[in-house]
Write a protein that holds these residues in place. Structure first.
Motif, PDB file in Angstrom:
ATOM      1  N   TYR A   1     -41.489  63.489  65.496  1.00  0.00           N
ATOM      2  CA  TYR A   1     -42.027  62.409  66.332  1.00  0.00           C
ATOM      3  C   TYR A   1     -43.465  62.717  66.758  1.00  0.00           C
ATOM      4  CZ  TYR A   1     -42.710  59.750  70.690  1.00  0.00           C
ATOM      5  OH  TYR A   1     -43.217  58.964  71.698  1.00  0.00           O
ATOM      6  N   GLU A   2     -43.699  63.931  67.242  1.00  0.00           N
ATOM      7  CA  GLU A   2     -45.035  64.295  67.708  1.00  0.00           C
ATOM      8  C   GLU A   2     -46.054  64.279  66.572  1.00  0.00           C
ATOM      9  OE1 GLU A   2     -46.353  64.870  70.658  1.00  0.00           O
ATOM     10  OE2 GLU A   2     -44.509  64.477  71.755  1.00  0.00           O
TER      11      GLU A   2
ATOM     12  N   THR B   1     -45.833  62.445  63.886  1.00  0.00           N
ATOM     13  CA  THR B   1     -46.037  61.030  63.561  1.00  0.00           C
ATOM     14  C   THR B   1     -47.105  60.412  64.456  1.00  0.00           C
ATOM     15  OG1 THR B   1     -43.735  60.816  62.822  1.00  0.00           O
ATOM     16  CG2 THR B   1     -44.900  58.786  63.381  1.00  0.00           C
TER      17      THR B   1
ATOM     18  N   LEU C   1     -39.449  57.200  59.759  1.00  0.00           N
ATOM     19  CA  LEU C   1     -39.160  58.411  60.523  1.00  0.00           C
ATOM     20  C   LEU C   1     -37.652  58.458  60.775  1.00  0.00           C
ATOM     21  CD1 LEU C   1     -39.841  60.896  62.259  1.00  0.00           C
ATOM     22  CD2 LEU C   1     -40.231  59.333  64.180  1.00  0.00           C
TER      23      LEU C   1
ATOM     24  N   VAL D   1     -34.830  60.571  62.772  1.00  0.00           N
ATOM     25  CA  VAL D   1     -34.604  61.575  63.809  1.00  0.00           C
ATOM     26  C   VAL D   1     -33.101  61.805  63.931  1.00  0.00           C
ATOM     27  CG1 VAL D   1     -36.738  61.129  65.056  1.00  0.00           C
ATOM     28  CG2 VAL D   1     -34.703  59.841  65.653  1.00  0.00           C
TER      29      VAL D   1
ATOM     30  N   PRO E   1     -37.919  61.442  73.553  1.00  0.00           N
ATOM     31  CA  PRO E   1     -38.898  62.442  74.012  1.00  0.00           C
ATOM     32  C   PRO E   1     -38.965  62.637  75.519  1.00  0.00           C
ATOM     33  CG  PRO E   1     -39.807  61.146  72.234  1.00  0.00           C
ATOM     34  CD  PRO E   1     -38.506  60.501  72.586  1.00  0.00           C
TER      35      PRO E   1
ATOM     36  N   ASP F   1     -42.271  57.488  76.793  1.00  0.00           N
ATOM     37  CA  ASP F   1     -42.029  57.440  75.358  1.00  0.00           C
ATOM     38  C   ASP F   1     -43.027  56.499  74.699  1.00  0.00           C
ATOM     39  OD1 ASP F   1     -39.763  59.142  75.426  1.00  0.00           O
ATOM     40  OD2 ASP F   1     -38.546  57.484  76.153  1.00  0.00           O
TER      41      ASP F   1
ATOM     42  N   LEU G   1     -43.397  53.718  68.151  1.00  0.00           N
ATOM     43  CA  LEU G   1     -43.773  54.151  66.815  1.00  0.00           C
ATOM     44  C   LEU G   1     -44.208  52.966  65.965  1.00  0.00           C
ATOM     45  CD1 LEU G   1     -40.742  56.522  66.532  1.00  0.00           C
ATOM     46  CD2 LEU G   1     -43.111  57.307  66.357  1.00  0.00           C
TER      47      LEU G   1
ATOM     48  N   LEU H   1     -37.816  53.207  62.171  1.00  0.00           N
ATOM     49  CA  LEU H   1     -37.184  54.346  62.836  1.00  0.00           C
ATOM     50  C   LEU H   1     -35.685  54.325  62.543  1.00  0.00           C
ATOM     51  CD1 LEU H   1     -37.240  56.722  64.859  1.00  0.00           C
ATOM     52  CD2 LEU H   1     -37.090  55.033  66.697  1.00  0.00           C
TER      53      LEU H   1
ATOM     54  N   TRP I   1     -33.328  55.767  71.409  1.00  0.00           N
ATOM     55  CA  TRP I   1     -34.529  55.745  70.571  1.00  0.00           C
ATOM     56  C   TRP I   1     -34.925  54.307  70.212  1.00  0.00           C
ATOM     57  CZ3 TRP I   1     -37.868  59.545  68.880  1.00  0.00           C
ATOM     58  CH2 TRP I   1     -37.473  60.881  69.079  1.00  0.00           C
TER      59      TRP I   1
END
Length: 248
Positions: free
Chosen positions: A100-101, A103, A116, A118, A124, A183, A186, A190, A209
């Motif tokens: 995530y970071e 990205t 992405l 996860v 986060p 958060d 993105l 996802l 998420w």
């Protein structure tokens, strides 16, 4: 045999002609080699790569890093030069937070991912400090045995433990002290996966998420605990195949 793509990234096979690539981020205490079975299963669909964190395997002599931010900075610098084809990330546990970071760091540089993925991780901004990184050695070993992430034979060998425990402790310190105040959404599809019996991440927590997805989002709850990836490998790979296939 793993081969170095660059100091941070390892490959499982030379596949420069593969139309897409998937970069995998290991869990706390994990190595790039953890993803070898996934690389084998998905060989026809994508070039599978994996991050190798400092202080383990061929990076054993390097300084351990106990900060998600510092790890993400190093990985982002290593990823930019290989973004020559559609790229997705898959991160499990600590690796999900790192994926995530990274990205977000790539977005700041004008890059976006195909998707992405996860796995086994809270959003986060969640508080994930279970105090594992501060446990005495014997209790840390007991926790690792409970999770099933490490071969019990290794944990029973004092010499191997002397090498392994500092690495595991640094990784747990990194993920347990990691938290974002807010958060950040993105800019890519996802996909969230989690184990139904994960002692650290409840399915409804993993589903949070969804609020970070500006676009396409999917959620997959699979049978198993924190390391459901091993018992549910075929189903995990089926989810990945659906997203990795080249788009017309």
């Amino acid at each position: 045999m793993l081969f170095p793509v660059n100091p941070w990234i390892r490959g499982f096979r030379h596949a420069p002609a593969a139309p897409v690539q998937l970069l995998c981020f290991p869990h706390a205490g994990g190595t790039a080699a953890f993803f070898r079975p996934m690389a084998t299963a998905l060989a026809a669909e994508a070039d599978i790569l994996a991050v190798q964190y400092p202080g383990r395997q061929d990076r054993f002599q390097e300084r351990l890093v106990d900060s998600v931010a510092e790890l993400a900075d190093g990985i982002a610098d290593a990823v930019v030069p290989i973004l020559d084809r559609p790229t997705s990330f898959f991160g499990h546990s600590m690796g999900a937070a790192l994926a995530y970071e990274v990205t977000l760091r790539l977005r700041e540089r004008g890059h976006s991912l195909r998707a992405l993925f996860v796995s086994g991780q809270n959003v986060p901004s969640a508080n994930r400090d279970n105090g594992i990184h501060a446990l005495p050695d014997d209790r840390l070993v007991a926790e690792l045995l409970r999770l099933g992430a490490t071969d019990p034979a290794i944990l029973a060998d004092p010499e191997l433990l002397d090498v392994l425990l500092p690495t595991i402790r640094a990784d747990y310190r990194a993920i347990e002290t990691y938290r974002r105040e807010a958060d950040t959404p993105l800019n890519c599809p996802l996909v969230v996966l989690t184990g139904s019996e994960d002692p650290y991440v409840k399915p409804h927590e993993a589903a949070e998420w969804a609020r970070l997805a500006e676009g396409d989002f999917s959620f997959h709850e699979l049978p198993g605990d924190h390391f459901y990836l091993e018992s549910q490998r075929e189903r995990v790979c089926a989810v990945l195949r659906g997203r990795l296939a080249p788009r017309p």
